[in-house]
Design an enzyme around this catalytic site. Structure first.
Site, PDB file in Angstrom:
ATOM      1  N   HIS A 282     -39.045   5.971  37.893  1.00 26.36           N
ATOM      2  CA  HIS A 282     -39.590   7.129  37.172  1.00 26.36           C
ATOM      3  C   HIS A 282     -38.884   7.288  35.814  1.00 26.36           C
ATOM      4  CE1 HIS A 282     -41.391   8.135  40.975  1.00 26.36           C
ATOM      5  NE2 HIS A 282     -40.279   8.551  41.512  1.00 26.36           N
ATOM      6  N   ASP A 333     -43.855   4.686  46.451  1.00 31.00           N
ATOM      7  CA  ASP A 333     -43.041   5.907  46.444  1.00 31.00           C
ATOM      8  C   ASP A 333     -43.370   6.878  47.572  1.00 31.00           C
ATOM      9  OD1 ASP A 333     -41.376   7.969  45.694  1.00 31.00           O
ATOM     10  OD2 ASP A 333     -42.260   8.329  43.746  1.00 31.00           O
TER      11      ASP A 333
HETATM   12 ZN    ZN Z   1     -38.399   8.210  44.796  1.00 32.58          ZN
END
Ligand code: ZN
Length: 469
Positions: A282, A333
């Site tokens: 991220h 994720d």
């Molecule tokens: Zn994560």
């Protein structure tokens, strides 16, 4: 080659295969008992009538970011609970859900998830594993109990694994004490390293299993503990992978600026030797300077497009980053979707929507967006695993996907557009037909070899973890 080796070598002939240099025809693949490719030879005519693949072959995709237990809560947070629902309100629900996980349910959820990953064409997974302790925070007799269930789920289903136990210590920058609902995650550095050691002793590394570490985020570890953990990792396994959540949220960037005087990616790049062993998960909120610096570092940007969209995180500056030569890989994720095709499609679509253009992530060398993104995600994802995966070449793991050339989206086409159609078209059934991992065919005709059993276990696990909803 001696006769003993020859007897143990297995082979497959592919009329079409995607090799590092591009699509080739008449490709002979041979691999050994250890699951390593020993021959990759194009332009052959299959004189020995070796079994032929049922369609074109492409390398299996690494999934560089997974929190396995979250699979069982996919779909349960898609309602408005307050006027400003965000990542942070989702996290409250996720923490409550995490409290219900037991060793047995975690194992069953992970096994089903990995069946889904394999069917989608993910042949490796990096598991960012942070639920370590019992629900009341007490330690299991084996400190690695929960992590070991996840490692076992990988070997039982046949997916390659990089297990990254998570170091989690604080609830926010400047060593804010952890919260009560984080007690299952928290370890001292000493206890964390003992956990990693216990795990490595119980389940030693092999061709399909590697270990690394995942300091959770700059919010959750200190500079000192980050240094200690990397130093200890290097003593065990020099250069092993280090994954960290870096800049998923603008609030996280603001808190980093206030506490550390720098944006999180910049702070890390300034203080640590961030190189190809690192995966920055991220890296959503990076400015122009960080974009260039991260690209030059050789680290992998871990992009989880469907989760980042689902959580309303923001849009990664993909065009600038790829133009600067940055490496990236993809992860599922939270598992709101488990399909590399969806991740790559959304990577391009985010740019199209923001820029009101088409084919944004094509390059000068590769006009077909899907070809560029597939190759990029293979190379970066492979590096993030720390394992020899991601390419059909001698010495690499024998991991590949057999596409269905008769699928309505591929039929009548040539190799020039197979990846484009596979990535951008979505009409029901996947074009991934068979899946080989370490030379074993774990998915045949879109069915995993133990799918029914793992699904039955998953249903039982769901009845426990969703019992009070
Ligand atoms: Zn994560």
């Amino acid at each position: 080659m001696n006769s003993r080796t020859q007897a143990r070598t297995r082979a497959l002939f592919a009329a079409h295969a995607l090799l590092p240099e591009g699509w080739r025809t008449g490709v002979l693949l041979e691999w050994n008992d250890a699951g390593t490719l020993v021959t990759v030879k194009p332009d052959t005519t299959n004189p020995h009538a070796i079994p032929a693949a049922a369609g074109p072959i492409i390398p299996g995709m690494p999934n560089l970011h997974s929190h396995a237990f979250q699979r069982a809560m996919a779909g349960l947070t898609e309602y408005r609970a307050n006027p400003s629902d965000s990542f942070w309100s989702w996290r409250e629900l996720m923490y409550r859900f995490a409290q219900r996980i037991t060793p047995e349910t975690l194992g069953a959820i992970a096994r089903w998830l990995y069946v889904e990953m394999l069917k989608a064409g993910y042949t490796s997974v990096c598991e960012f594993h942070y639920v370590h302790h019992a629900a009341d925070g007490s330690r299991h007799a084996n400190p690695a109990e929960l992590a070991q269930r996840v490692v076992d789920a990988a070997s039982e289903t046949g997916i390659g694994m990089t297990m990254l136990p998570v170091l989690y210590q604080y609830s926010g920058f400047n060593a804010q004490p952890s919260r009560h609902d984080q007690r299952r995650f928290v370890n001292t550095t000493h206890d964390f390293l003992a956990l990693l050691s216990a795990l490595r002793d119980a389940r030693p590394e092999h061709g399909a299993l590697r270990y690394g570490v995942a300091p959770h985020s700059l919010r959750a570890v200190s500079e000192a503990s980050l240094r200690d953990v990397i130093e200890a990792l290097d003593a065990m396994s020099p250069g092993a992978p280090v994954h960290i959540h870096i800049a998923e949220q603008t609030a996280e960037v603001d808190a980093s600026l206030a506490a550390l005087g720098a944006r999180p990616a910049q702070w890390l790049l300034d203080r640590f030797d961030v190189n190809a062993r690192w995966c920055l998960v991220h890296a959503t909120h990076i400015d122009a300077k960080e974009t260039r610096a991260l690209a030059q570092s050789g680290a992998i940007a871990g992009l989880c497009l469907t989760t980042e969209a689902n959580l309303g995180d923001g849009i990664f500056p993909a065009m600038d980053y790829l133009d600067a030569g940055g490496a990236f890989g993809i992860g599922s994720d939270s598992h709101i979707a488990v399909d590399w095709r969806a991740e790559l499609r959304l990577l391009e679509y985010g740019q199209r929507l923001a820029r009101r253009e088409r084919n944004v992530l094509a390059s000068r060398d590769t006009a077909h967006v899907a070809d560029r993104l597939f190759r990029g995600a293979l190379a970066g994802g492979a590096r993030a695993t720390g394992r020899g995966v991601g390419a059909l070449q001698e010495g690499a793991r024998a991991d590949w996907l057999v596409l269905d050339a008769d699928h309505p989206n591929l039929a009548g086409q040539t190799s020039a557009t197979w990846l484009s159609s596979a990535v951008f078209c979505e009409h029901g059934q996947t074009p991934v037909r068979d899946v080989f991992v370490g030379g074993e065919r774990v998915v045949q005709d879109r069915r995993h070899r133990a799918e029914a059993r793992h699904y039955a276990d998953y249903r039982r696990a769901l009845s426990h973890v969703l019992a009070n909803d």
